[in-house]
Design a protein around this motif. Structure first.
Motif, PDB file in Angstrom:
ATOM      1  N   LYS A   1       1.218  -1.030   0.024  1.00 13.77           N
ATOM      2  CA  LYS A   1       0.193   0.257  -0.371  1.00 13.77           C
ATOM      3  C   LYS A   1       0.634   1.158   0.541  1.00 13.77           C
ATOM      4  O   LYS A   1       0.264   2.135  -0.943  1.00 13.77           O
ATOM      5  CB  LYS A   1      -0.981   0.401   1.141  1.00 13.77           C
ATOM      6  CG  LYS A   1      -1.823  -1.434   1.210  1.00 13.77           C
ATOM      7  CD  LYS A   1      -2.897  -1.511   0.165  1.00 13.77           C
ATOM      8  CE  LYS A   1      -3.743  -1.966  -0.238  1.00 13.77           C
ATOM      9  NZ  LYS A   1      -4.861  -2.719  -1.297  1.00 13.77           N
ATOM     10  N   TYR A   2       2.166   1.162   0.980  1.00 13.88           N
ATOM     11  CA  TYR A   2       2.823   1.692   1.036  1.00 13.88           C
ATOM     12  C   TYR A   2       4.583   2.229   0.326  1.00 13.88           C
ATOM     13  O   TYR A   2       4.496   0.630   0.817  1.00 13.88           O
ATOM     14  CB  TYR A   2       2.572   3.086   2.059  1.00 13.88           C
ATOM     15  CG  TYR A   2       3.328   2.771   2.928  1.00 13.88           C
ATOM     16  CD1 TYR A   2       4.091   2.645   3.723  1.00 13.88           C
ATOM     17  CD2 TYR A   2       2.726   1.942   3.989  1.00 13.88           C
ATOM     18  CE1 TYR A   2       4.916   2.205   4.961  1.00 13.88           C
ATOM     19  CE2 TYR A   2       2.857   1.506   5.028  1.00 13.88           C
ATOM     20  CZ  TYR A   2       3.931   1.218   5.447  1.00 13.88           C
ATOM     21  OH  TYR A   2       4.787   1.008   6.818  1.00 13.88           O
TER      22      TYR A   2
ATOM     23  N   THR B   1       1.663   9.837  -4.823  1.00 12.82           N
ATOM     24  CA  THR B   1       0.769   9.213  -4.944  1.00 12.82           C
ATOM     25  C   THR B   1       1.818   9.215  -6.601  1.00 12.82           C
ATOM     26  O   THR B   1       1.406  10.428  -7.494  1.00 12.82           O
ATOM     27  CB  THR B   1      -0.502   8.593  -5.248  1.00 12.82           C
ATOM     28  OG1 THR B   1      -1.203   9.519  -5.961  1.00 12.82           O
ATOM     29  CG2 THR B   1      -0.658   8.392  -4.131  1.00 12.82           C
TER      30      THR B   1
ATOM     31  N   VAL C   1       1.439   4.423  -2.511  1.00 22.11           N
ATOM     32  CA  VAL C   1       1.580   6.111  -1.972  1.00 22.11           C
ATOM     33  C   VAL C   1       3.130   6.362  -1.645  1.00 22.11           C
ATOM     34  O   VAL C   1       3.480   4.873  -0.914  1.00 22.11           O
ATOM     35  CB  VAL C   1       0.976   6.691  -0.402  1.00 22.11           C
ATOM     36  CG1 VAL C   1       1.023   7.574   0.315  1.00 22.11           C
ATOM     37  CG2 VAL C   1      -0.297   6.784  -1.225  1.00 22.11           C
TER      38      VAL C   1
ATOM     39  N   VAL D   1      -3.566   4.770   4.655  1.00 21.18           N
ATOM     40  CA  VAL D   1      -4.552   4.857   2.726  1.00 21.18           C
ATOM     41  C   VAL D   1      -5.367   4.388   2.538  1.00 21.18           C
ATOM     42  O   VAL D   1      -5.389   3.283   3.108  1.00 21.18           O
ATOM     43  CB  VAL D   1      -2.993   3.910   2.685  1.00 21.18           C
ATOM     44  CG1 VAL D   1      -3.420   3.560   0.805  1.00 21.18           C
ATOM     45  CG2 VAL D   1      -1.449   4.408   2.229  1.00 21.18           C
TER      46      VAL D   1
ATOM     47  N   VAL E   1      -4.090   9.555   0.151  1.00 24.70           N
ATOM     48  CA  VAL E   1      -3.040   9.917   1.815  1.00 24.70           C
ATOM     49  C   VAL E   1      -3.539  10.764   2.427  1.00 24.70           C
ATOM     50  O   VAL E   1      -4.255  11.939   1.791  1.00 24.70           O
ATOM     51  CB  VAL E   1      -1.810   9.568   1.363  1.00 24.70           C
ATOM     52  CG1 VAL E   1      -1.074  10.968   0.372  1.00 24.70           C
ATOM     53  CG2 VAL E   1      -1.238   9.790   2.168  1.00 24.70           C
TER      54      VAL E   1
END
Length: 296
Positions: free
Chosen positions: A138-139, A162, A169, A270, A276
């Motif tokens: 996710k990040y 992003t 992110v 997120v 974000v």
């Protein structure tokens, strides 16, 4: 607050001196160092994100499970500390997928975050973010938005962003702008090199002027001044790696006291629509929000 969990002999600066095939010949010290880290965090009452090497998790599974039991977030640092710049897209994909699978199996917790070895995602390999998204992350926290001899992306945003349509992110390592220049202030060797007052000033400036939470990182071996010395290392590398190791724990304790800190996934949550939410400075329960805002 983040910790890159690796052994003292696994750092990129030693990759020309320590063959990965000989890693097993070096005494492991990561668990003892992690005991000190966890004790500091528990005393300060904070929770953090630990970017763990997959090979460390395989060798020390109980340590990883202990992190989760204590309320910390487990994230990926890859399998064996290979810079993205030294991997093909196919090799990188295999590495991050294996690391995430291993960490989730061992920890019993979802793994959402990734940090590249030596912040080695830059303008030349932004495809890595697509690979991370495809692998289920996710990040990422893998870009240094400034100039550095070994890495960096000076044109990158300083704060979470992003890239393209992949939805992942990127949360760059924290910098502070002074006199038109971006300066590092987020930890690592700079934390040991600078007087502590400069780090504190930089984070207070970040909170007050930019209205942003800060991201800090360090390594367990930085709390281990008695670690064995790696032979054959040049003077510059020796200075960068061993400088002020005996002061790091005390400085870190001050940093934990001077600011409020939390896990990456709570400071930068997120959402499902792939955006974000940047936490405002007024919410002092999150990392880098100064307890003494407005009071010096």
């Amino acid at each position: 607050m983040t910790v890159d969990v690796e052994e003292y002999f696994q750092v990129s600066a030693f990759e020309q001196h320590v063959d990965k095939a000989r890693w097993h010949c070096f005494p492991s010290r990561v668990e003892a160092s992690m005991d000190r880290v966890l004790a500091l965090f528990e005393l300060a009452g904070i929770r953090a994100t630990f970017f763990v090497l997959g090979c460390i998790a395989v060798r020390h599974p109980a340590m990883v499970r202990r992190l989760v039991a204590a309320g910390h977030e487990v994230a990926s640092h890859g399998m064996s500390h290979v810079r993205v710049t030294n991997q093909t897209r196919q090799a990188f994909s295999a590495d991050v997928r294996e690391s995430r699978e291993r960490l989730e199996q061992i920890s019993g917790a979802p793994v959402q975050g990734y940090r590249a070895a030596s912040f080695s995602i830059s303008a030349e390999n932004l495809w890595a973010l697509d690979v991370l998204a495809d692998a289920g992350f996710k990040y990422s926290s893998s870009i240094y938005p400034g100039a550095h001899p070994a890495y960096g992306m000076p044109g990158a945003p300083r704060f979470a962003f992003t890239n393209g349509e992949n939805g992942i992110v990127e949360i760059p390592v924290t910098t502070v702008e002074m006199a038109g220049r971006r300066l590092p202030c987020a930890g690592g060797g700079f934390f040991r090199l600078y007087p502590y007052a400069l780090t504190r000033r930089a984070f207070r400036r970040l909170n007050a002027r930019d209205g942003q939470p800060g991201l800090f990182y360090f390594h367990p071996w930085e709390l281990d001044p008695d670690q064995p010395r790696v032979p054959g290392v040049n003077l510059k590398t020796r200075i960068r790696h061993y400088l002020n190791l005996g002061r790091t724990e005390q400085r870190l304790a001050r940093l934990l006291s001077d600011f409020n800190w939390d896990r990456m996934d709570r400071v930068f949550p997120v959402s499902r629509d792939k955006t974000v939410k940047v936490v405002p400075v007024e919410n002092s329960s999150y990392a880098g929000a100064d307890r003494y805002m407005g009071h010096g």
